[in-house]
Design a protein around this motif. Structure first.
Motif, short mmCIF file in Angstrom:
data_model
loop_
_atom_site.label_atom_id
_atom_site.label_comp_id
_atom_site.label_asym_id
_atom_site.label_seq_id
_atom_site.Cartn_x
_atom_site.Cartn_y
_atom_site.Cartn_z
N GLY A 4 -3.54 4.93 5.77
CA GLY A 4 -4.32 3.79 5.25
C GLY A 4 -5.75 4.20 4.98
O GLY A 4 -6.18 5.29 5.36
N THR A 5 -6.49 3.29 4.36
CA THR A 5 -7.90 3.55 4.08
C THR A 5 -8.74 3.21 5.32
O THR A 5 -9.68 3.90 5.65
N TYR A 6 -8.38 2.13 5.99
CA TYR A 6 -9.09 1.66 7.19
C TYR A 6 -10.58 1.49 6.93
O TYR A 6 -11.42 1.96 7.71
N ASP A 49 3.89 -4.39 5.96
CA ASP A 49 4.99 -4.86 5.11
C ASP A 49 4.53 -5.29 3.71
O ASP A 49 5.32 -5.78 2.91
N ASP A 50 3.22 -5.10 3.39
CA ASP A 50 2.82 -5.29 2.00
C ASP A 50 3.36 -4.13 1.16
O ASP A 50 3.32 -4.17 -0.06
N TRP A 51 3.89 -3.10 1.81
CA TRP A 51 4.41 -1.93 1.10
C TRP A 51 5.94 -1.87 1.12
O TRP A 51 6.51 -0.82 0.79
N ILE A 93 5.92 -2.80 9.14
CA ILE A 93 5.43 -3.69 10.20
C ILE A 93 4.77 -4.93 9.58
O ILE A 93 4.01 -4.79 8.62
N PRO A 94 5.07 -6.13 10.12
CA PRO A 94 4.44 -7.33 9.52
C PRO A 94 2.91 -7.25 9.55
O PRO A 94 2.33 -6.86 10.56
N ARG A 95 2.30 -7.57 8.42
CA ARG A 95 0.83 -7.57 8.31
C ARG A 95 0.22 -8.72 9.10
O ARG A 95 0.88 -9.74 9.31
N1 C2G Z 1 -2.82 -4.04 7.33
C1 C2G Z 1 -2.27 -5.06 8.13
N2 C2G Z 1 -2.82 -6.30 8.11
C2 C2G Z 1 -3.90 -6.58 7.37
C3 C2G Z 1 -4.50 -5.58 6.58
C4 C2G Z 1 -3.93 -4.29 6.58
O1 C2G Z 1 -1.26 -4.83 8.81
N3 C2G Z 1 -4.41 -7.83 7.38
C5 C2G Z 1 -2.21 -2.69 7.31
C6 C2G Z 1 -1.73 -2.26 5.95
O2 C2G Z 1 -0.47 -2.82 5.64
C7 C2G Z 1 -1.68 -0.74 6.13
C8 C2G Z 1 -2.83 -0.48 7.09
O3 C2G Z 1 -3.16 -1.72 7.68
O4 C2G Z 1 -0.46 -0.37 6.76
C9 C2G Z 1 -4.03 0.08 6.37
O5 C2G Z 1 -4.39 -0.80 5.32
P1 C2G Z 1 -5.43 -0.35 4.20
O6 C2G Z 1 -6.63 0.20 4.83
O7 C2G Z 1 -5.58 -1.49 3.27
O8 C2G Z 1 -4.73 0.87 3.49
P2 C2G Z 1 -3.60 0.83 2.38
O9 C2G Z 1 -4.19 0.74 1.01
O10 C2G Z 1 -2.57 -0.19 2.72
O11 C2G Z 1 -2.99 2.31 2.55
O12 C2G Z 1 -1.64 6.17 1.68
C10 C2G Z 1 -2.28 4.96 1.90
C11 C2G Z 1 -1.27 3.98 2.27
O13 C2G Z 1 -0.17 4.15 1.41
C12 C2G Z 1 -1.68 2.54 2.19
#
Ligand code: C2G
Length: 427
Positions: free
Chosen positions: A14-16, A100-102, A118-120
């Motif tokens: 993720g970017t985090y 789970d957005d992916w 995993i559920p977001r």
């Molecule tokens: N996430 C979450 N709940 C949120 C926001 C993010 O569970 N409210 C999760 C995302 O689904 C991801 C992780 O946190 O699994 C990191 O999210 P981001 O920083 O937005 O990174 P992302 O663009 O989802 O990176 O190779 C990169 C990855 O494929 C995806």
């Protein structure tokens, strides 16, 4: 290690950016799926190449933040989109976990390991946090032509920017524009747009000869300016605009989309790192055949290949070789207009050749020659979706590929928003 004693390895990516509770929940749940959690934090270059713009923190800051978490055992940097597959093999991964957005997007890893979505966490995202941190910039568009429409569509993908107003001398066009792009205010007069709406900035997309007038008026009124190329047709006019912008601490940016593309930025950084040694020549062309001589591009007052197109190859030359010592223009003139021109510039130790044409067609590629090797950017080089670094030893060739989101304008718009956030106007 015997299978029974092997730690169960989980990996996630993720970017985090601006680490928040959604990220923490995700990482905690990921760790619960095994014994050892590896987190791949995306690099800036990779995020830009996948269209993730406006990331607030640097790669180092994001890596440091994730490293501090007790339940994270190892942090790696994700540099490109094919890395996940090789990491899974390299780290002998048992579980790949992601929000789970992916869903479905990483099923291609199933032959190597278990894939868990995993559920977001609802109601929180980095985008929301960034928007809170950045000031929203209200932009007024000047002009309602094709490029203005493209700008309005692309601007919707950039956070912290609101299109609030549009101006054109043709009221029917204004009405069509505000309806199509859901814009609040429409004006027929530029002064009214500056006074009568809450814009902090303008995007100027009118005919070339009007750029200077509008840009100057906007800067004097304390507005940031993003202006289509060329910002002005005279060097002294450009200097005047820069002086006003500096004095008033305003952004004045020419809308040269190429300058902000991920591939273009990467290419410049490879050159800076010395991958091809010292650059001794930059060659680039851009032609757009306009056969109808009644078109604006053929007007003897403000047309011609240089005015229309030279910004692009000159950008490449300038970014790589800097300011030239001298330059000469070699043109094929038709009815007082340059239909084809090659601009030759000399530097202390280098040369650039920039060819542009509206009356003749040529290959739109670029070649940057260096003392160790050269870079070939196939047409259309100005999108920089692909380039090759080549050496005397042909087997050392490296190929780089990049993706562009939308039609690419969002990169320059995003840069404008970022620059604006770094500026405190004086008024
Ligand atoms: N996430 C979450 N709940 C949120 C926001 C993010 O569970 N409210 C999760 C995302 O689904 C991801 C992780 O946190 O699994 C990191 O999210 P981001 O920083 O937005 O990174 P992302 O663009 O989802 O990176 O190779 C990169 C990855 O494929 C995806």
């Amino acid at each position: 290690m015997p299978k029974s004693t092997k730690k169960k390895v989980v990996i996630t990516y993720g970017t985090y950016d601006m680490l928040h509770v959604g990220h923490l929940n995700l990482l905690r749940r990921a760790k619960e799926l095994g014994d050892y959690l590896i987190v791949g934090v995306t690099s800036e270059d990779y995020d830009r190449s996948r269209g993730k713009l406006n990331v607030h923190q640097s790669t180092d800051q994001r890596v440091e933040a994730v490293k501090k978490l007790d339940f994270v055992d190892e942090v790696i940097v994700e540099k490109h989109k094919f890395q996940k597959e090789s990491d899974v093999v390299k780290y002998d991964v048992d579980v790949f976990a992601i929000g789970d957005d992916w869903v479905g997007k990483f099923d291609y890893l199933k032959p190597y390991c278990k894939v868990v979505y995993i559920p977001r966490t609802e109601g929180i995202s980095s985008t929301q946090l960034r928007a809170k941190k950045l000031h929203t910039i209200n932009v007024g568009i000047v002009g309602t032509g094709r490029i203005a429409h493209r700008f309005a569509s692309e601007a919707k993908h950039v956070s912290s920017l609101e299109l609030t107003a549009v101006m054109s001398r043709n009221l029917t066009h204004v009405e069509e524009f505000i309806n199509k792009h859901d814009i609040l205010y429409g004006f027929q007069d530029f002064s009214e747009l500056l006074i009568g709406s809450n814009v902090d900035a303008v995007y100027i997309a009118t005919p070339h000869e009007t750029h200077f007038k509008y840009a100057k008026q906007a800067l004097l009124a304390g507005k940031h300016v993003l202006c289509e190329k060329p910002i002005s047709l005279e060097p002294n006019q450009l200097k005047e605009l820069i002086d006003i912008a500096l004095a008033k601490k305003l952004v004045l940016l020419e809308a040269v989309k190429t300058a902000f593309f991920p591939g273009f930025e990467k290419l410049l950084s490879e050159i800076k790192k010395g991958k091809i040694g010292d650059v001794i020549e930059v060659r680039a062309s851009f032609s757009k055949l306009i056969s109808d001589k009644n078109q604006r591009e053929w007007s003897s007052a403000h047309g011609g290949a240089v005015t229309e197109l030279a910004t692009y190859p000159l950008l490449l030359a300038q970014k790589i070789l800097g300011e030239s010592k001298c330059r000469s223009f070699h043109s094929i003139i038709e009815n007082d207009v340059d239909g084809y021109t090659t601009i030759i510039q000399e530097y202390d130790r280098g040369l650039s050749l920039s060819s542009v044409g509206i009356g003749a067609k040529t290959e739109g590629s670029a070649i940057i020659a260096g003392t160790k090797g050269y870079i070939y950017v196939p047409a259309p080089w100005w999108l920089t979706k692909e380039y090759f670094i080549r050496y005397e030893n042909a087997s050392m060739e490296k190929r780089y590929q990049f993706e562009l989101d939308g039609d690419g304008l969002r990169y320059e718009i995003s840069e404008f928003v970022t620059l604006r956030n770094l500026c405190t106007p004086t008024n």
